[in-house]
Design an enzyme around this catalytic site. Structure first.
Site, PDB file in Angstrom:
ATOM      1  N   ASN A  41       0.771  -1.173   0.046  1.00 12.34           N
ATOM      2  CA  ASN A  41      -0.023   0.200   0.066  1.00 12.34           C
ATOM      3  C   ASN A  41       1.037   1.285  -0.020  1.00 12.34           C
ATOM      4  O   ASN A  41       2.170   1.235   0.478  1.00 12.34           O
ATOM      5  CB  ASN A  41      -0.979  -0.046   1.138  1.00 12.34           C
ATOM      6  CG  ASN A  41      -1.855   1.046   1.344  1.00 12.34           C
ATOM      7  OD1 ASN A  41      -2.412   1.488   0.072  1.00 12.34           O
ATOM      8  ND2 ASN A  41      -2.106   1.768   2.359  1.00 12.34           N
ATOM      9  N   HIS A  45       1.132   5.131   1.484  1.00  6.37           N
ATOM     10  CA  HIS A  45       0.245   6.125   2.282  1.00  6.37           C
ATOM     11  C   HIS A  45       0.927   7.305   2.207  1.00  6.37           C
ATOM     12  O   HIS A  45       2.269   7.357   2.195  1.00  6.37           O
ATOM     13  CB  HIS A  45       0.453   5.529   3.854  1.00  6.37           C
ATOM     14  CG  HIS A  45      -0.291   6.267   4.779  1.00  6.37           C
ATOM     15  ND1 HIS A  45      -1.613   6.264   4.896  1.00  6.37           N
ATOM     16  CD2 HIS A  45       0.201   7.266   5.666  1.00  6.37           C
ATOM     17  CE1 HIS A  45      -1.857   7.117   5.958  1.00  6.37           C
ATOM     18  NE2 HIS A  45      -0.677   7.769   6.255  1.00  6.37           N
TER      19      HIS A  45
END
Ligand code: GRF
Length: 206
Positions: free
Chosen positions: A107, A109
């Protein structure tokens, strides 16, 4: 060829940047699926233009969360997906999927984890919190995904300055440039199997 799936809910600029990088550099990875929890997210157009199958799956449509996880796994396994890249995907990944794809979900961020992460910390809220904290630097983090929001091991980070008169929009714009630099790089490392996790620490093999 390493098969990748993207999970996204929004405009998909990270997805597009990675997609372009795979092609430009002739890397041995390809997207075979885009999953979204929204019916027609803007990122769907990117997938359609590239001939990548798009699947809408929302946990709310399933009365049993286990059935939702099984359906996700079916979509992923039937396309022999090896790595999952989340980019602007706001839902928690079910534990069954995290376990099946352990250390194979990434992911991005828009801040320097482990600060400014966790449930509810997305979009403008992150940049607002960074500015209000008084931090002089922010940045982006690519991390491994586990069962909690923004908690997995850090794979890559880079920083940008935070200016005194910054707005969340201006900071978001600066951070996005970093995202577009480090996420494709992390995916490149992933598909060449150079990401090694030791406890909380990650080594990138040369
Ligand atoms: C990015 O800021 C990313 O860090 C966060 O969600 C945003 C997605 O942007 N997780 P995009 O859809 O890739 O343009």
């Amino acid at each position: 060829m390493v098969n990748l799936a993207a999970f996204a809910s929004g405009r998909g600029s990270n997805f597009k940047t990675i997609l372009d990088r795979l092609v430009e550099r002739g890397l041995p990875g390809r997207y075979v699926l885009l999953v979204s929890d929204r019916i027609h997210p803007p990122c769907e157009d990117i997938a359609l233009a590239a001939g990548i199958p798009f699947v809408y799956l929302n946990s709310k449509a399933f009365s049993d969360p286990h059935q939702y996880a099984l359906r996700l796994l079916k979509e992923l396994e039937s396309r022999q997906v090896h790595w999952i890249t989340l980019a602007g995907y706001l839902k928690l990944i079910p534990a069954e999927v995290v376990q099946r794809y352990q250390r194979h979900i990434l992911n991005i961020h828009p801040a320097l984890l482990p600060l400014f992460g966790g449930a509810g910390m997305y979009g403008e809220r992150v940049h607002k919190a960074v500015i209000e904290s008084g931090m002089k630097v922010s940045g982006a983090t690519v991390h491994v995904v586990d069962e909690e929001y923004d908690r997995g091991q850090i794979v890559l980070q880079d920083t940008v300055p935070v200016h005194f008169d910054d707005t969340p929009e201006a900071l978001a714009h600066r951070v996005l440039e970093v995202e577009h630099r480090i996420y494709p790089l992390a995916v490149e490392y992933a598909i060449s199997d150079r990401i090694k996790v030791y406890g909380r620490r990650v080594e990138i093999l040369p």
